[in-house]
Structures are given as C-alpha cells and as structure tokens.
Design a protein around this motif. Structure first.
Motif, mmCIF file in Angstrom:
data_model
loop_
_atom_site.group_PDB
_atom_site.id
_atom_site.type_symbol
_atom_site.label_atom_id
_atom_site.label_comp_id
_atom_site.label_asym_id
_atom_site.label_seq_id
_atom_site.Cartn_x
_atom_site.Cartn_y
_atom_site.Cartn_z
ATOM 1 N N GLU A 1 0.788 -1.185 -0.173
ATOM 2 C CA GLU A 1 0.132 0.197 -0.161
ATOM 3 C C GLU A 1 0.517 1.273 0.044
ATOM 4 O O GLU A 1 0.330 2.491 -0.395
ATOM 5 C CB GLU A 1 -0.694 -0.017 0.844
ATOM 6 N N ALA A 2 2.252 0.987 0.019
ATOM 7 C CA ALA A 2 2.736 2.336 0.439
ATOM 8 C C ALA A 2 4.413 2.087 -0.277
ATOM 9 O O ALA A 2 4.726 0.854 -0.048
ATOM 10 C CB ALA A 2 2.795 2.857 1.721
ATOM 11 N N GLY A 3 5.124 3.031 0.116
ATOM 12 C CA GLY A 3 6.661 2.477 -0.329
ATOM 13 C C GLY A 3 7.634 1.877 -1.788
ATOM 14 O O GLY A 3 6.469 1.275 -2.659
ATOM 15 N N THR A 4 8.024 1.971 -1.918
ATOM 16 C CA THR A 4 9.027 1.790 -3.095
ATOM 17 C C THR A 4 10.172 0.664 -3.236
ATOM 18 O O THR A 4 11.023 0.927 -2.474
ATOM 19 C CB THR A 4 10.173 2.893 -3.864
ATOM 20 N N PRO A 5 10.047 -0.541 -3.808
ATOM 21 C CA PRO A 5 10.525 -2.016 -2.819
ATOM 22 C C PRO A 5 11.892 -1.878 -3.482
ATOM 23 O O PRO A 5 12.406 -1.256 -3.677
ATOM 24 C CB PRO A 5 9.900 -2.964 -3.386
ATOM 25 N N GLN A 6 12.637 -1.822 -2.141
ATOM 26 C CA GLN A 6 14.333 -2.032 -2.179
ATOM 27 C C GLN A 6 14.470 -3.492 -2.925
ATOM 28 O O GLN A 6 14.724 -3.957 -2.843
ATOM 29 C CB GLN A 6 14.594 -1.911 -1.329
ATOM 30 N N GLY A 7 15.483 -3.411 -4.184
ATOM 31 C CA GLY A 7 15.694 -4.076 -4.944
ATOM 32 C C GLY A 7 15.513 -4.597 -6.371
ATOM 33 O O GLY A 7 16.140 -5.017 -7.081
ATOM 34 N N GLY A 8 14.458 -3.346 -6.379
ATOM 35 C CA GLY A 8 13.846 -2.804 -7.489
ATOM 36 C C GLY A 8 14.911 -1.749 -8.490
ATOM 37 O O GLY A 8 15.725 -0.976 -7.786
#
Length: 402
Positions: free
Chosen positions: A230-237
């Motif tokens: 629902e929130a955030g940008t994934p670390q790893g992309g």
C-alpha cells in the motif's frame, strides 16, 4: 535484429554493436534532458515514448539486468536467475511497450539481509527478471528528465555523483565557519512513501504512469505468504532509487526558501539521509520543523532516535561533530601553527578534519577478518592478494584534512 540469423544466439548477442546502441540511446536521453531543462513537457513525453520503443534502449536494458547488474543471479518469484542469450533476445521483444501494456507485474520476492554492523535486517523486494528489464527501460526514459530538475545538493543514486561529492559539499560549507548541524534520518523511507503523492509528482504520460503504479502495487511474496503493498518503493527494484529521489525532490528548496537570502542554510542529502548546516541553533530548529512538515505530505517522518542537533566545533546537547555517509566530520581547536584560515587569510583557531567513521572502520575490519578466516588455507598467491587488499583498505581509512 542485427547480426546473421544463422549464427548461434551466443555469437549473435556478442556481435551486437553495443557502442553504437549506447550512443543512440544517449542522444535520445540528451534530447529529453534539454527539453526538460527548458520546461517543454510535451517534447519530453514524446521522446520518452520514442526511447521506450527503441530497440537499442531495450537491448541495453536487458543487458543491464542479465549481465551487468550485481544481482543478475538473484531470482524473483518465478525462480529465473540466469538468462541465456537466446532468451535475452526474446526478452528484448517482450518488453516492447505494445506487449507490456496489458501484462500485470508479478509479486516481489521478499529477501531479508542484515544491516551492516547491526542485528536488525533490511527487507528487499526482488522483481522477476522481465519486470527488472522493464524497469531498466523506464529508468532510461525517466532519469534524464529528472536529472534536469533535481536539486543541487542531492547526491545519492545519481549518475556522476557519489558520497565523496556530498562530503566535499559539507567541507565547503564549514571550512570557514563553525555551524550547528541537523543530522536527520527518515524513518523507513523506502517502505513508507505514499504512492498517490509519488505518482502525482511524477506527472508523466498515462502509459508510463500505469507501468509504475503496477510495480508499486505488485505485492510481496515472503515464503508462501502474500501481502499487498500500500506504500513504499521496494528496495531491490532497478527503478526504486530513482523513485525515492523523485519523492524527496523539493525538500532542499522548501527549507532554503523559508529563510532570507543571507541567512540560508545548507541542505545536503544523500538518498534518505540529509544534514542541514546553519550558524544558529534557532535556524536549525526552524529547518527541522519545516522538514517534518514537508515529509508528512509524502507519508514520511523523521526518525527521533537517529535525528539529532549537534555542532561542528563545540559540544551541544552532548554531541560534537556528526557522522554522514560513513565519515565523521568535526572541527578541533588548534594553535596558530595548525589552524585553518578564512578566505582573507585570517586564522580561524580550529581545524576541520574529515575521516572514516568508527562504525565504517569497524565494518571494514570485520570484513577483513572474515576474508582472512575463509582463506587461511589458500595458496601463496591468495595470501599476496589478501595482503594487497588489506593495504588498499588501510589507504581508504586515511583521514581527509582541510
């Protein structure tokens, strides 16, 4: 597709004119940068669409995620972690915008990695290989647009900039005057960015907006447990650092414009860490209030346990100096022989010293111990290599004085 169709896929892939492809993509990116610089949004979107369809850009995007990136052998939820040349050529066609329009991104695979020198772990979200290639392609289109707009003292995850540039900016700000410091840390920046606020700030064309929204809302698979994002940008992309920089764009300008011209603070940001330098404690408190209010609009907040006010020269609230991106910055009172001087040659009475922080030093030492332990039974050549590596690390620990 370039190359002889009768060639083996390995040979066909290697024979591609990579230098020419890089030049072709660079020219399009340069046009995007120039159009963004002059505020021509219509032209920016037009060239971005052209770049997304370009075979040169798609080839480079696939090469980046399958050959160049450090995580090229890390699998997503589909288990694919090695892509042979024949499959790379198919992937180039698969990431064409006309094929990705109706394709739903797959969930991210959750991987937990330890934070350096700490017991807590950091969550990574690993996309599948084809989604990584799509993100690399989108990044090639979006990055030049935003590089034309990013603030002067933003240094993290940007081409041609590093933590040493951030340290140099800090040194330039304090070398002639001691200052108060707001050493700020954003709590869970990558995990808490508001999707709606980020997409609104992107203000890109509809197809790109749908692509990015799909990656943000893809969800996470931790073992066999699926959870929505629902929130955030994934670390790893591949595109996550750029999206984080876009989300935090404007923080520096908001703080600086709240002061009179001669009273402006210096705001220096590296990814989600930033410092504010100002001659007075009142100026620092004002900056902290403005920063907290601005971050709230992006769904973020300052982390109280890691946000502190200090001073570069004298003790303030039990703190003196500060750590930033692995360096300790501090000023020491000295005699007239060693003192720094201002721009007029007048002695300042102190010396600014920047060196590797104790935490960074300890991390390097621990890594050295682990390497030595794991290679104790190595050959004499291995021993020489370890010795050279050890001396290299010692050179990195030497302080910078100014």
């Amino acid at each position: 597709m370039n190359g002889n169709p009768s060639d083996h896929p390995n040979v066909a892939w290697e024979r591609l004119p990579w230098k020419k492809l890089e030049v072709a993509v660079y020219r399009m990116q340069k046009r995007i940068f120039q159009a963004s610089k002059r505020g021509d949004t219509k032209t920016v979107h037009k060239i971005q669409k052209l770049l997304m369809k370009s075979e040169a850009a798609r080839l480079l995007a696939v090469r980046r995620v399958t050959q160049d990136n450090q995580g090229k052998k890390t699998a997503g939820v589909d288990g694919v972690k090695s892509v042979p040349p024949a499959e790379r050529l198919k992937m180039v066609e698969a990431i064409d915008p006309k094929h990705t329009e109706n394709r739903k991104p797959k969930p991210l695979r959750r991987v937990w990695i330890p934070k350096p020198g700490k017991e807590e772990k950091r969550p990574l979200g690993i996309p599948v290989m084809i989604d990584r290639a799509c993100q690399a392609l989108a990044k090639q289109a979006l990055e030049p647009q935003w590089e034309a707009q990013f603030e002067r003292n933003s240094y993290g995850f940007r081409p041609g900039r590093s933590c040493h540039d951030a340290i140099e900016a800090i040194h330039s700000s304090i070398k002639h005057k001691d200052k108060y410091v707001l050493d700020a840390d954003i709590a869970g920046c990558f995990d808490n960015i508001c999707h709606e606020a980020l997409l609104s700030k992107l203000n890109t064309y509809p197809q790109m907006s749908r692509l990015i929204k799909g990656w943000l809302k893809a969800g996470v698979l931790d073992g066999f447990q699926f959870s929505s994002t629902e929130a955030g940008t994934p670390q790893g992309g591949v595109i996550s650092p750029l999206l984080a920089n876009i989300a935090l764009h404007g923080l520096e300008g908001t703080i600086v414009t709240a002061y009179r011209d001669k009273d402006e603070p210096q705001v220096i940001r590296y990814a989600d860490d930033f410092v504010v330098l100002h001659p007075t404690e009142e100026g620092i408190q004002k900056a902290q209030t403005i920063a907290a209010s601005w971050l709230k609009n992006m769904g973020l907040e300052l982390k109280p346990s890691k946000t502190k006010v200090s001073h570069t020269l004298k003790t303030h609230q039990g703190n003196v100096g500060f750590d930033f991106v692995g360096f300790t910055i501090r000023q020491f009172p000295v005699g007239k022989t060693h003192t720094g001087k201002n721009s007029y040659g007048k002695p300042l009475g102190y010396k600014t010293i920047i060196k590797r922080s104790q935490e960074s030093h300890q991390r390097t030492y621990d890594e050295s111990r682990r390497e030595d332990t794991s290679t104790q039974s190595g050959s004499p050549r291995d021993t020489r290599t370890r010795s050279q590596s050890h001396h290299t690390r010692l050179d990195q620990l030497l302080p910078y004085r100014g």
